[in-house]
Design a protein around this motif. Structure first.
Motif, PDB file in Angstrom:
ATOM      1  N   LYS A 129      36.941  41.743  39.748  1.00 59.14           N
ATOM      2  CA  LYS A 129      37.068  43.133  39.059  1.00 59.14           C
ATOM      3  C   LYS A 129      36.271  44.133  39.652  1.00 59.14           C
ATOM      4  O   LYS A 129      36.445  45.388  39.786  1.00 59.14           O
ATOM      5  N   GLU A 162      37.598  45.382  42.792  1.00 60.44           N
ATOM      6  CA  GLU A 162      38.516  46.290  42.308  1.00 60.44           C
ATOM      7  C   GLU A 162      38.175  47.686  42.028  1.00 60.44           C
ATOM      8  O   GLU A 162      38.533  48.680  42.484  1.00 60.44           O
ATOM      9  N   GLN A 163      37.206  47.408  41.122  1.00 59.98           N
ATOM     10  CA  GLN A 163      36.766  48.905  40.481  1.00 59.98           C
ATOM     11  C   GLN A 163      35.539  49.770  41.463  1.00 59.98           C
ATOM     12  O   GLN A 163      35.553  50.974  41.181  1.00 59.98           O
ATOM     13  N   SER A 220      44.570  38.788  46.928  1.00 59.95           N
ATOM     14  CA  SER A 220      45.963  39.297  46.939  1.00 59.95           C
ATOM     15  C   SER A 220      46.511  39.718  45.576  1.00 59.95           C
ATOM     16  O   SER A 220      47.309  40.840  45.536  1.00 59.95           O
ATOM     17  N   SER A 221      45.939  39.230  44.591  1.00 61.37           N
ATOM     18  CA  SER A 221      46.753  39.864  43.346  1.00 61.37           C
ATOM     19  C   SER A 221      46.183  41.146  42.667  1.00 61.37           C
ATOM     20  O   SER A 221      46.450  41.841  41.740  1.00 61.37           O
ATOM     21  N   LEU A 222      44.840  41.607  43.412  1.00 56.06           N
ATOM     22  CA  LEU A 222      44.215  42.899  42.978  1.00 56.06           C
ATOM     23  C   LEU A 222      45.077  44.028  43.263  1.00 56.06           C
ATOM     24  O   LEU A 222      45.743  44.288  44.255  1.00 56.06           O
ATOM     25  N   GLU A 223      44.941  45.028  42.238  1.00 56.82           N
ATOM     26  CA  GLU A 223      45.837  46.277  42.678  1.00 56.82           C
ATOM     27  C   GLU A 223      44.913  47.338  43.379  1.00 56.82           C
ATOM     28  O   GLU A 223      43.704  47.332  43.175  1.00 56.82           O
ATOM     29  N   ASN A 224      45.573  48.354  43.982  1.00 61.22           N
ATOM     30  CA  ASN A 224      45.093  49.365  44.488  1.00 61.22           C
ATOM     31  C   ASN A 224      43.688  49.095  45.317  1.00 61.22           C
ATOM     32  O   ASN A 224      42.750  49.532  45.481  1.00 61.22           O
ATOM     33  N   LEU A 225      43.959  48.133  46.056  1.00 61.15           N
ATOM     34  CA  LEU A 225      42.917  47.566  46.889  1.00 61.15           C
ATOM     35  C   LEU A 225      42.812  48.360  48.175  1.00 61.15           C
ATOM     36  O   LEU A 225      43.780  48.606  48.895  1.00 61.15           O
ATOM     37  N   ASN A 226      41.678  48.784  48.460  1.00 61.52           N
ATOM     38  CA  ASN A 226      41.273  49.586  49.686  1.00 61.52           C
ATOM     39  C   ASN A 226      41.461  48.436  50.722  1.00 61.52           C
ATOM     40  O   ASN A 226      40.856  47.515  51.000  1.00 61.52           O
TER      41      ASN A 226
END
Lengths: 451, 301
Positions: free
Chosen positions: A362, A365-366, A379-385
């Motif tokens: 988390k 991601e944040q 792979s499941s993370l959203e908006n990944l840089n």
């Protein structure tokens, strides 16, 4: 009338004494137990990095992983966690003062390596609080141990890692006929790219080295390929002489390349003396193609360049080096528990909560901080840089070596930051510069016996 | 008649007693926050204390190491460069400005206020602002290029030979207002009749300045010089820290900054204390020499 004056003056004197007494006591971190009278146990946390407010205002504060973890922990353990944000400039001075007074935080966020080792007099060894299984996921944990030794006491638990990289503008590369997904493996490939970029009217590098950091990253990269993950500890104060052939070779490689950068105008004219990061504006506009940096730069670069930014490891100077495919990648920070804390067990539990896999994912991601455990499924993370993901991929190859300046004494590290740019500018010879660095590579506590 | 005398004696004894009681907190305050730390610095200079662990006495090893360190000599040399170039600049500029203001030029009150304005700005802020002004691509160089003075558009902070004079000029700009006020105060104490007599004798502005003003404010000038000499050893930190970080190399590192680096970056408190003692001695010697030039004893008043 006279009596009234006396009473007034006496009251003023008493007030002054009272003020002095008040100044001496009442530190906000004094009571860390608090449970003796039935109140909640209080832990004081000195924060040096975790976000408690989203600067962009996108993520509500209560959804930030650090705040959420605190809330859940407080509810589960009937305790209170007081977070005190500290700037890096103040943190170490305050931590020292607090330690001398045995009146400070229960948990603190410190830079891993030399800094944590320097303050170990105030740090609780954590080995007995963790199982081998709990520590197995952390890569290169020796940097968090006393004297960097595998059997040294565990001083801190890693919170994040960093890598040293080259970042580049893909459009600029394309304009110079270079591939958008370039990965230079050798210094010759990099130099060739510099020539092509120059021919295309693009300045190859934007560099700020007035603080010596860019030089330190490059020397760190060459040290990584020469020394390797175990050999790098030869640079510990009191071990091998830095004026020896290995370190001299590492420095010479970078200094010579630095001289080529200056002679060929491959970077901004003032790169050896400036500390102003406005030179990076040209990277964003494509007038400049590359910069040296680290995984901590990924957020800004992605914000400015979006998918137009690419990254690669620093290329090797000599592929015959034993560790030519190793990079500078290391644990950057760790959480420590103070040995004067009255609630060590609870403090360690909170440290565990802040170093769980869920927390790492988390936070990645944040906040864009690389997890300190390798090979996590991101792979499941959203908006990944994607640039950050590349850095994590590099780190997860497990070919990481600690930066030389995390191994040498702080004084020697600081001296190297001063001397490398001087060596490149020709103000001092490589031999003389390294000699001065070696003179500073002495453990503070043994300075009197070695000097 | 005996009664009043006894009463007066009792009154003065009581006054003294109360006086001591009222002064006591301030004395305790001074002892705790000034005298003890100063004495501690001298004691700690003989140790290898790292600010954390036990204190080990090592005699004069710190001093021995300092005097054998090439860096120290470069740093102290930098301080003397600041002193020899800075002190005349920081003294002559406000002296000339004060003389002009005192001569009654138009708008003297306005200028007096304007000149004092920079002194209210934080020195660290000034350092950051001027650093960006004098960057290679900063507005000063852009302006120089715009008026065809390209040869002057140099990397001002790129070497000690340009950054030290630059820092001196910035300090001058920031501090000459307060020195001007000191000079003005000195000039205003000169008897007007002396000037009137000189005028009657046909003395011009320069003659009056060199033959009357300057000798009459000699004590004030010495006071400002001593302040400036001390400033060249103790007031440079903020500028060096924000503008050059002591670099390139050690080109602009001064004693204050080195003490900071040793104490707070390298955890060598004992060593830093030894440097502080040396700084103290250097300033004390220079101040004593300057005071010896001052023949008049009443200037402090």
């Amino acid at each position: 009338m006279l009596k009234a004056k006396r009473i007034f003056a006496l009251a003023a004197a008493l007030m002054m004494c009272g003020t002095m007494a008040a100044c001496g006591g009442g530190a906000n971190t004094k009571d860390t137990s608090g449970s003796s009278n039935g109140a909640k146990t209080k832990l004081v946390f000195w924060n040096g990095s975790y976000k408690t407010v989203d600067d962009n205002g996108v993520i509500p504060s209560e959804d930030l992983i650090f705040n959420k973890t605190i809330k859940a922990f407080e509810e589960a353990n009937n305790c209170e966690i007081e977070v005190v944000d500290q700037t890096a400039d103040n943190l170490y001075t305050l931590f020292r003062s607090a330690g001398v007074a045995a009146n400070g935080p229960d948990i603190a966020f410190l830079w891993a390596g030399g800094y944590t080792n320097d303050y170990r007099d105030f740090i609780e060894p954590l080995d007995s609080y963790f199982t081998e299984d709990e520590l197995s996921g952390f890569a290169s944990l020796d940097i968090c141990r006393a004297d960097f030794k595998p059997d040294g006491a565990l001083l801190g638990v890693p919170t994040d890692v960093t890598t040293i990289n080259i970042f580049y503008n893909k459009d600029a590369f394309e304009q110079a006929g270079l591939p958008r997904d370039a990965q230079f493996k050798t210094i010759d490939e990099l130099k060739d790219a510099c020539r092509k970029l120059t021919d295309a009217g693009i300045t190859p590098f934007a560099i700020i080295d007035g603080n010596g950091y860019a030089s330190a990253w490059n020397v760190g990269a060459t040290c990584a390929t020469i020394y390797g993950p175990e050999g790098i500890f030869e640079l510990l104060p009191g071990k091998s002489d830095l004026t020896g052939p290995k370190f001299t070779e590492a420095v010479t490689r970078w200094v010579n390349f630095g001289k080529e950068i200056s002679e060929n105008n491959w970077a901004n004219e003032d790169w050896l003396t400036t500390t102003a990061d406005d030179v990076f504006m040209q990277l964003y506009t494509g007038q400049t193609a590359m910069r040296f940096g680290g995984s901590w730069d990924c957020g800004n670069l992605y914000n400015e360049l979006g998918d137009n930014v690419g990254t690669m490891a620093l290329p090797s100077y000599d592929i015959s080096d034993e560790y030519s495919d190793y990079i500078v990648g290391q644990i950057a920070n760790n959480l420590v528990v103070t040995n004067y804390s009255k609630n060590k067990d609870l403090a360690v539990e909170f440290v565990k909560a802040c170093t769980s896999e869920e927390f790492f994912l988390k936070r990645y991601e944040q906040e864009g901080q690389l997890p300190s455990t390798v090979n996590m499924d991101i792979s499941s993370l959203e908006n990944l840089n994607p640039v950050l993901a590349d850095c994590y991929r590099l780190f997860s190859e497990n070919k990481n070596v600690i930066g030389y300046d995390s191994i040498t004494s702080a004084d020697a590290g600081a001296e190297s930051y001063r001397q490398f740019p001087q060596m490149i500018s020709g103000a001092i010879s490589i031999e003389e510069g390294i000699k001065q660095i070696q003179e500073k590579n002495v453990a503070v506590s043994t300075a009197d016996t070695n000097e | 008649m005996a009664q009043p005398t006894a009463s007066r004696g009792r009154y003065y004894r009581m006054r003294r007693r109360w006086g001591k009681i009222f002064v006591a907190p301030a004395v305790v305050f001074l002892l705790a926050l000034m005298l003890i730390p100063i004495v501690s610095v001298f004691v700690l200079s003989l140790t290898s204390w790292d600010g954390m662990s036990t204190i080990n006495f090592i005699g004069f090893d710190n001093f021995q190491h300092i005097f054998h360190d090439k860096t120290f000599w470069q740093v102290i040399k930098n301080n003397f460069i600041f002193m020899f170039i800075g002190t005349p600049v920081w003294t002559i500029t406000p002296l000339v400005v004060a003389a002009l203001l005192y001569s009654g030029i138009k708008g003297a009150g306005f200028f007096r206020s304007i000149f004092l304005f920079p002194t209210v700005l934080a020195t660290s802020v000034l350092g950051i602002v001027f650093k960006s002004f004098f960057g290679l691509n900063g507005p000063i160089n852009a302006m120089l290029k715009a008026v065809g003075l390209d040869f002057l558009a140099i990397n001002w902070l790129g070497s000690g030979s340009t950054s030290i004079p630059l820092i001196i000029m910035i300090m001058n700009w920031a501090g000459f207002g307060s020195a001007t006020l000191i000079f003005l105060a000195g000039m205003s104490s000169i008897d007007e009749s002396i000037y009137e007599s000189a005028l009657l004798d046909g003395a011009g502005w320069w003659t009056r300045f060199f033959k009357i003003t300057l000798p009459m404010i000699f004590n004030v000038t010495m006071f400002v010089i001593i302040l400036n000499v001390i400033a060249s050893f103790t007031s440079l930190f903020n500028y060096v820290f924000t503008m050059t970080n002591g670099g390139p190399g050690y080109d602009t590192t001064v004693m204050e900054y080195m003490i900071y680096l040793k104490a707070f970056r390298s955890n060598q408190f004992g060593y830093a204390c030894a440097l502080s003692v040396i700084l103290f001695v250097v300033i004390m010697i220079i101040s004593a020499v300057l005071q010896s030039f001052n023949k008049r004893k009443d200037w402090m008043d």
